[in-house]
Design a protein around this motif. Structure first.
Motif, mmCIF file in Angstrom:
data_model
loop_
_atom_site.group_PDB
_atom_site.id
_atom_site.type_symbol
_atom_site.label_atom_id
_atom_site.label_comp_id
_atom_site.label_asym_id
_atom_site.label_seq_id
_atom_site.Cartn_x
_atom_site.Cartn_y
_atom_site.Cartn_z
ATOM 1 N N CYS A 22 0.863 -1.177 0.000
ATOM 2 C CA CYS A 22 0.000 0.000 0.000
ATOM 3 C C CYS A 22 0.904 1.232 0.000
ATOM 4 N N VAL A 23 0.865 1.957 -1.085
ATOM 5 C CA VAL A 23 1.645 3.186 -1.180
ATOM 6 C C VAL A 23 0.753 4.356 -0.775
ATOM 7 N N ALA A 24 1.215 5.106 0.200
ATOM 8 C CA ALA A 24 0.450 6.228 0.739
ATOM 9 C C ALA A 24 1.053 7.554 0.295
ATOM 10 N N SER A 25 0.207 8.508 -0.008
ATOM 11 C CA SER A 25 0.682 9.827 -0.419
ATOM 12 C C SER A 25 -0.324 10.886 0.003
ATOM 13 N N GLY A 26 0.089 12.132 -0.093
ATOM 14 C CA GLY A 26 -0.823 13.237 0.171
ATOM 15 C C GLY A 26 -0.565 14.002 1.446
ATOM 16 N N ARG A 27 0.275 13.446 2.316
ATOM 17 C CA ARG A 27 0.596 14.146 3.556
ATOM 18 C C ARG A 27 1.724 13.381 4.245
ATOM 19 N N THR A 28 2.192 13.915 5.347
ATOM 20 C CA THR A 28 3.116 13.146 6.186
ATOM 21 C C THR A 28 2.283 12.295 7.137
ATOM 22 N N PHE A 29 2.759 11.098 7.408
ATOM 23 C CA PHE A 29 1.953 10.149 8.157
ATOM 24 C C PHE A 29 2.458 9.908 9.574
ATOM 25 N N SER A 30 3.305 10.786 10.052
ATOM 26 C CA SER A 30 3.784 10.660 11.421
ATOM 27 C C SER A 30 2.596 10.614 12.376
ATOM 28 N N GLY A 31 2.604 9.590 13.255
ATOM 29 C CA GLY A 31 1.520 9.446 14.219
ATOM 30 C C GLY A 31 0.323 8.675 13.701
ATOM 31 N N TYR A 32 0.305 8.392 12.432
ATOM 32 C CA TYR A 32 -0.830 7.707 11.832
ATOM 33 C C TYR A 32 -0.829 6.214 12.155
ATOM 34 N N VAL A 33 -1.993 5.632 12.030
ATOM 35 C CA VAL A 33 -2.152 4.193 12.019
ATOM 36 C C VAL A 33 -2.489 3.778 10.590
ATOM 37 N N MET A 34 -1.849 2.713 10.120
ATOM 38 C CA MET A 34 -2.132 2.144 8.809
ATOM 39 C C MET A 34 -2.668 0.740 9.023
ATOM 40 N N GLY A 35 -3.773 0.458 8.394
ATOM 41 C CA GLY A 35 -4.402 -0.828 8.617
ATOM 42 C C GLY A 35 -4.738 -1.546 7.327
ATOM 43 N N TRP A 36 -4.938 -2.841 7.469
ATOM 44 C CA TRP A 36 -5.465 -3.674 6.387
ATOM 45 C C TRP A 36 -6.767 -4.300 6.876
ATOM 46 N N PHE A 37 -7.754 -4.238 6.020
ATOM 47 C CA PHE A 37 -9.029 -4.890 6.268
ATOM 48 C C PHE A 37 -9.338 -5.775 5.059
ATOM 49 N N ARG A 38 -10.250 -6.718 5.242
ATOM 50 C CA ARG A 38 -10.648 -7.544 4.114
ATOM 51 C C ARG A 38 -12.152 -7.784 4.155
ATOM 52 N N GLN A 39 -12.690 -8.010 2.964
ATOM 53 C CA GLN A 39 -14.109 -8.302 2.859
ATOM 54 C C GLN A 39 -14.314 -9.421 1.859
ATOM 55 N N ALA A 40 -14.852 -10.514 2.354
ATOM 56 C CA ALA A 40 -15.174 -11.658 1.514
ATOM 57 C C ALA A 40 -16.599 -11.509 0.993
ATOM 58 N N PRO A 41 -16.921 -12.167 -0.111
ATOM 59 C CA PRO A 41 -18.278 -12.063 -0.667
ATOM 60 C C PRO A 41 -19.334 -12.455 0.350
ATOM 61 N N GLY A 42 -20.310 -11.597 0.525
ATOM 62 C CA GLY A 42 -21.406 -11.875 1.419
ATOM 63 C C GLY A 42 -21.098 -11.709 2.887
ATOM 64 N N LYS A 43 -19.911 -11.191 3.188
ATOM 65 C CA LYS A 43 -19.516 -11.022 4.590
ATOM 66 C C LYS A 43 -19.180 -9.570 4.880
ATOM 67 N N GLU A 44 -19.177 -9.234 6.150
ATOM 68 C CA GLU A 44 -18.789 -7.887 6.555
ATOM 69 C C GLU A 44 -17.274 -7.729 6.468
ATOM 70 N N ARG A 45 -16.867 -6.486 6.314
ATOM 71 C CA ARG A 45 -15.434 -6.200 6.295
ATOM 72 C C ARG A 45 -14.866 -6.486 7.671
ATOM 73 N N GLU A 46 -13.678 -7.086 7.703
ATOM 74 C CA GLU A 46 -13.067 -7.426 8.980
ATOM 75 C C GLU A 46 -11.628 -6.916 9.050
ATOM 76 N N PHE A 47 -11.215 -6.661 10.256
ATOM 77 C CA PHE A 47 -9.863 -6.194 10.538
ATOM 78 C C PHE A 47 -8.865 -7.309 10.296
ATOM 79 N N VAL A 48 -7.724 -6.954 9.692
ATOM 80 C CA VAL A 48 -6.647 -7.910 9.464
ATOM 81 C C VAL A 48 -5.420 -7.548 10.288
#
Length: 127
Positions: A22-48
């Motif tokens: 995941c390439v991030a741009s547009g600002r400095t990300f100091s202090g940020y949290v970066m996350g991955w989530f996933r969503q399978a067909p017919g299911k809710e998005r879940e934290f990875v």
């Protein structure tokens, strides 16, 4: 404006590996949290997984521990999700997300903690 662009998805056999980026741009990300989530067909998005941009602290969903690893490359403004021992049930669209600060574990697991999202990348694991 924050932009997140994912790559690395694809089709893999069960037991195989993929590395999402995941390439991030547009600002400095100091202090940020970066996350991955996933969503399978017919299911809710879940934290990875999540990582603190500043400290490198990480959090993984319990079902991913021992198989997935999240990391960040500050110099390249990139977050990686290394996925090993993939299973058919890992099939989903994986999305990168950014939030303004890294908080407690319970907070970074929640979608509401993130205010920028990528388009997602498809991961398909065949049996």
């Amino acid at each position: 404006q924050v932009q997140l662009v994912e790559s690395g998805g694809g089709l893999v056999q069960a037991g195989g590996s993929l590395r999402l980026s995941c390439v991030a741009s547009g600002r400095t990300f100091s202090g940020y949290v970066m996350g991955w989530f996933r969503q399978a067909p017919g299911k809710e998005r879940e934290f990875v997984a999540a990582v603190s941009w500043s400290t490198g602290s990480t959090l993984l969903a319990d079902s991913m521990k021992g198989r997935f690893t999240i990391s960040r490359d500050n110099a390249k403004n990139t977050v990686h999700l290394q996925m090993n021992s993939l299973k058919p049930e890992d099939t989903a669209v994986y999305s990168c997300a950014a939030g303004p600060f890294y908080d407690t574990d319970n907070v970074v697991r929640r979608e509401i903690s993130y205010n920028s999202w990528g388009q997602g990348t498809q991961v398909t694991v065949s049996s």
